[in-house]
Design an enzyme around this catalytic site. Structure first.
Site, mmCIF file in Angstrom:
data_model
loop_
_atom_site.group_PDB
_atom_site.id
_atom_site.type_symbol
_atom_site.label_atom_id
_atom_site.label_comp_id
_atom_site.label_asym_id
_atom_site.label_seq_id
_atom_site.Cartn_x
_atom_site.Cartn_y
_atom_site.Cartn_z
ATOM 1 N N GLU A 152 24.048 -99.330 -19.201
ATOM 2 C CA GLU A 152 25.378 -99.648 -19.740
ATOM 3 C C GLU A 152 26.139 -100.577 -18.800
ATOM 4 O O GLU A 152 26.763 -101.558 -19.246
ATOM 5 C CB GLU A 152 26.171 -98.352 -19.937
ATOM 6 N N GLY A 173 36.949 -75.855 -12.576
ATOM 7 C CA GLY A 173 36.472 -77.118 -13.141
ATOM 8 C C GLY A 173 36.974 -77.306 -14.567
ATOM 9 O O GLY A 173 36.766 -76.456 -15.424
ATOM 10 N N ASP A 219 26.541 -79.002 -15.390
ATOM 11 C CA ASP A 219 25.638 -79.696 -14.462
ATOM 12 C C ASP A 219 25.253 -78.847 -13.256
ATOM 13 O O ASP A 219 24.241 -79.113 -12.607
ATOM 14 C CB ASP A 219 26.303 -80.985 -13.949
HETATM 15 C C1 LIG Z 1 29.130 -92.238 -15.501
HETATM 16 C C2 LIG Z 1 28.661 -91.068 -16.328
HETATM 17 C C3 LIG Z 1 28.344 -91.257 -17.652
HETATM 18 C C4 LIG Z 1 27.913 -90.189 -18.432
HETATM 19 N N1 LIG Z 1 27.620 -90.407 -19.735
HETATM 20 C C5 LIG Z 1 27.218 -89.370 -20.496
HETATM 21 C C6 LIG Z 1 26.954 -89.561 -21.868
HETATM 22 O O1 LIG Z 1 27.061 -90.667 -22.389
HETATM 23 N N2 LIG Z 1 26.558 -88.485 -22.584
HETATM 24 C C7 LIG Z 1 26.448 -87.239 -22.036
HETATM 25 O O2 LIG Z 1 26.125 -86.294 -22.740
HETATM 26 N N3 LIG Z 1 26.681 -87.048 -20.738
HETATM 27 C C8 LIG Z 1 27.068 -88.073 -19.962
HETATM 28 N N4 LIG Z 1 27.305 -87.868 -18.640
HETATM 29 C C9 LIG Z 1 27.086 -86.521 -18.071
HETATM 30 C C10 LIG Z 1 28.250 -85.598 -18.399
HETATM 31 O O3 LIG Z 1 29.465 -86.246 -18.118
HETATM 32 C C11 LIG Z 1 28.093 -84.334 -17.585
HETATM 33 O O4 LIG Z 1 26.884 -83.712 -17.957
HETATM 34 C C12 LIG Z 1 29.248 -83.379 -17.830
HETATM 35 O O5 LIG Z 1 30.456 -83.962 -17.445
HETATM 36 C C13 LIG Z 1 29.022 -82.074 -17.072
HETATM 37 O O6 LIG Z 1 30.109 -81.240 -17.286
HETATM 38 P P1 LIG Z 1 30.554 -80.202 -16.168
HETATM 39 O O7 LIG Z 1 31.691 -79.429 -16.763
HETATM 40 O O8 LIG Z 1 29.380 -79.472 -15.678
HETATM 41 O O9 LIG Z 1 31.074 -81.088 -14.954
HETATM 42 P P2 LIG Z 1 32.184 -82.211 -14.920
HETATM 43 O O10 LIG Z 1 32.496 -82.713 -16.272
HETATM 44 O O11 LIG Z 1 31.730 -83.178 -13.905
HETATM 45 O O12 LIG Z 1 33.477 -81.454 -14.411
HETATM 46 C C14 LIG Z 1 33.561 -80.902 -13.129
HETATM 47 C C15 LIG Z 1 35.040 -80.625 -12.851
HETATM 48 O O13 LIG Z 1 35.121 -79.801 -11.710
HETATM 49 C C16 LIG Z 1 36.144 -80.261 -10.869
HETATM 50 N N5 LIG Z 1 35.811 -79.840 -9.521
HETATM 51 C C17 LIG Z 1 34.695 -80.149 -8.822
HETATM 52 N N6 LIG Z 1 34.710 -79.530 -7.636
HETATM 53 C C18 LIG Z 1 35.861 -78.820 -7.596
HETATM 54 C C19 LIG Z 1 36.449 -77.976 -6.623
HETATM 55 N N7 LIG Z 1 35.841 -77.724 -5.448
HETATM 56 N N8 LIG Z 1 37.644 -77.412 -6.886
HETATM 57 C C20 LIG Z 1 38.260 -77.653 -8.066
HETATM 58 N N9 LIG Z 1 37.749 -78.440 -9.022
HETATM 59 C C21 LIG Z 1 36.564 -79.013 -8.781
HETATM 60 C C22 LIG Z 1 36.134 -81.764 -11.058
HETATM 61 O O14 LIG Z 1 37.378 -82.339 -10.696
HETATM 62 C C23 LIG Z 1 35.826 -81.884 -12.542
HETATM 63 O O15 LIG Z 1 36.990 -81.925 -13.319
HETATM 64 C C24 LIG Z 1 27.768 -88.911 -17.847
HETATM 65 C C25 LIG Z 1 28.098 -88.709 -16.507
HETATM 66 C C26 LIG Z 1 28.540 -89.781 -15.755
HETATM 67 C C27 LIG Z 1 28.919 -89.561 -14.301
#
Ligand SMILES: Cc1cc2nc3c(=O)[nH]c(=O)nc-3n(C[C@H](O)[C@H](O)[C@H](O)COP(=O)(O)OP(=O)(O)OC[C@H]3O[C@@H](n4cnc5c(N)ncnc54)[C@H](O)[C@@H]3O)c2cc1C
Length: 479
Positions: free
Chosen positions: A180, A20, A309
């Site tokens: 938003e 990720g 997340d």
């Molecule tokens: C529309 C929207 C608006 C948001 N606005 C805000 C905000 O204003 N402020 C804030 O703090 N948070 C916001 N968030 C929440 C924030 O974006 C998330 O909490 C954050 O992105 C979590 O990070 P992460 O690294 O856990 O997952 P993510 O950022 O979702 O990254 C997961 C990554 O894993 C990859 N992946 C998934 N499954 C696989 C797989 N099987 N194999 C290979 N790769 C994979 C995906 O392609 C992605 O790149 C928002 C979320 C959304 C959807």
């Protein structure tokens, strides 16, 4: 390629595999720069996406490239890191390898899983084609297409009821994303395109924000919620609280037994964890997140960390930390530090979240900020929101482009990315045809379920996220 196994560390150093390249994974990879390990970051997409501004792509303010950056270019200068464009389809925690699409395996000494979460439909996955959620670039461009095509179709529609349905947009869920989206849709209809059509008046478009709970932006104090709701109304958004969505059809959304004709529904209500969590051989909670130990490792597997997340870790108050970018970034740094501590034989440190506060925008000159008892509303919070987001974007090009786009939009009320991409033949119903017969699931695919569901309906497939129903936090400031 079948059965190919990458052995650990080309240089004999430990291999850290990060799955990720979102906020968690990317921050972990960067924190390992200069550490004597070989880092392999695997993502099924080639770009890191700045999700907080996705709604601006969905409402034609920004282009996808403004908020997405190739992961390979971000890590270009980090000599100990490589990037693999591949989907992880399984994890062999006992054998210390991850399975990649195409049958390959990738061995690791340490694994950091950061695959995030996606939207969930309260047990009604059949609603998704009619009510897309917002998570990826594709989601955003699809919502943008449906939004803009609705005005084009209305321009050609002579029947007033059908025109009304075309110009009715329902947003389900009044967390930050729903607020938003609704605010931005209203601004587009009332201002950006108000004089562009000859047969319809875009300013008559109905934007309805449906929230199952008693108030919008429930993660904020009630006074800020009330101000946000008033600001939405001023922008022309119909806010309906206590409105549980029970059914979605191609041409309508149901609140209880009430049928609201609406050709466009956007889902901003619930989220669910990535399925990779369930593949780690450790228990997951009822929504698929992995309960992690304080050092962010998985019970029974000290070499496996889960962050962002996908992780479930109680905060000081006992509730799980929210699914926001700041949590993911800080967890990424902590997981990397704990890998290094283990290599050096030092003690691992527990994760402590430093909360910089919550920010959400309602639209032009209107935003809310809260950190503990400190609260801001209106212009000041909006300026703060603008600058926090500009500075949090990755890369000078993106920051400069977004700054220029926003300045131009502010001065002209225009939107710079009003592109309808792809064929529209299937999206435009010919005048007189039954609604929703082209380019959409047929009405027979619409659910007839009447189970109670809404943006705050408790459901088995929810996870506290930024817009999840039992989310207790909204947007982390200082991103
Ligand atoms: C529309 C929207 C608006 C948001 N606005 C805000 C905000 O204003 N402020 C804030 O703090 N948070 C916001 N968030 C929440 C924030 O974006 C998330 O909490 C954050 O992105 C979590 O990070 P992460 O690294 O856990 O997952 P993510 O950022 O979702 O990254 C997961 C990554 O894993 C990859 N992946 C998934 N499954 C696989 C797989 N099987 N194999 C290979 N790769 C994979 C995906 O392609 C992605 O790149 C928002 C979320 C959304 C959807």
């Amino acid at each position: 390629m079948e059965g190919w196994i990458v052995t650990n560390g080309r240089s004999g150093r430990p291999r850290v595999v990060i799955v990720g390249g979102g906020f968690g994974g990317l921050w972990a990879a960067r924190a390992l720069a200069g550490v004597p390990v070989d880092v392999t970051l695997v993502d099924r997409r080639n770009h890191h996406l700045f999700q907080p501004l996705l709604y601006q792509v969905a409402t034609a303010a920004l282009s996808p490239a403004d908020i997405a950056t190739p992961i390979r270019s971000i890590l270009r200068a980090q000599r100990n890191a490589e990037v693999l464009l591949a989907e992880v389809t399984g994890v062999d925690a006992a054998g210390r390898s991850v399975h990649l699409s195409g049958g390959r395996d990738l061995a690791y000494d340490y694994l950091i899983v950061a695959t995030g979460a996606t939207h969930a439909y309260f047990g009604h996955p059949e609603w998704e084609p009619m009510a897309p959620g917002l998570k990826t670039v594709e989601d955003a461009t699809e919502i943008r297409k449906r939004f803009l095509v609705a005005f084009e179709a209305a321009e050609q529609e002579e029947d007033p009821d059908r025109r009304r349905a075309l110009l009715t947009f329902a947003v389900v869920g009044a967390g930050p994303t729903g607020v938003e989206m609704a605010g931005a849709m209203a601004e587009v209809a009332r201002h950006a395109i108000s004089r562009d059509f000859r047969h319809v008046d875009p300013t008559t478009a109905r934007i309805i924000l449906l929230e199952g709970g008693p108030r919008v932006l429930a993660a904020y104090d009630a006074d800020l919620s009330a101000k946000a709701q008033a600001a939405l109304r001023d922008k022309g958004v119909e806010v309906r609280t206590g409105a549980i969505v029970t059914r979605i059809e191609p041409d309508a959304v149901f609140v209880g037994d009430e049928r609201i004709p609406a050709r466009n529904v956007v889902w901003a209500a619930g989220v669910t964890a990535s399925p990779i969590g369930a593949m780690l051989g450790a228990p997951v909670d009822r929504v698929g997140r992995v309960p992690v130990l304080p050092d962010l490792s998985v019970p029974g597997h000290p070499e496996v960390f889960v962050i962002g997340d996908l992780a479930s870790l109680a905060s000081g108050g006992g509730r799980p930390l929210p699914g926001v970018a700041q949590v993911a970034m800080q967890m990424g740094r902590r997981a990397a530090a704990n890998v290094l501590a283990t290599m050096e034989g030092a003690k691992r440190e527990p994760f402590h979240y430093f909360d910089k506060g919550n920010l959400a925008t309602i639209g032009r000159r209107a935003a809310v900020f809260q950190r503990g008892g400190a609260k801001l509303f209106g212009w000041t919070a909006w300026m703060m929101w603008l600058f926090v987001h500009i500075f949090s974007l990755i890369g000078f090009r993106n920051r400069a482009t977004v700054f220029v786009q926003w300045a131009w939009s502010y001065l002209t009320w225009q939107r710079g990315a009003r592109l309808i991409t792809g064929e529209v033949g299937d999206e435009l119903d010919p005048p007189g045809a039954p609604l929703g017969t082209r380019g959409r699931p047929s009405p027979s695919h619409a659910t007839t379920a009447t189970a109670s569901a809404g943006s705050d309906a408790p459901a088995e497939d929810e996870v506290p996220g930024r817009d999840g129903a039992d989310r207790h936090d909204a947007k982390a400031g200082g991103r």
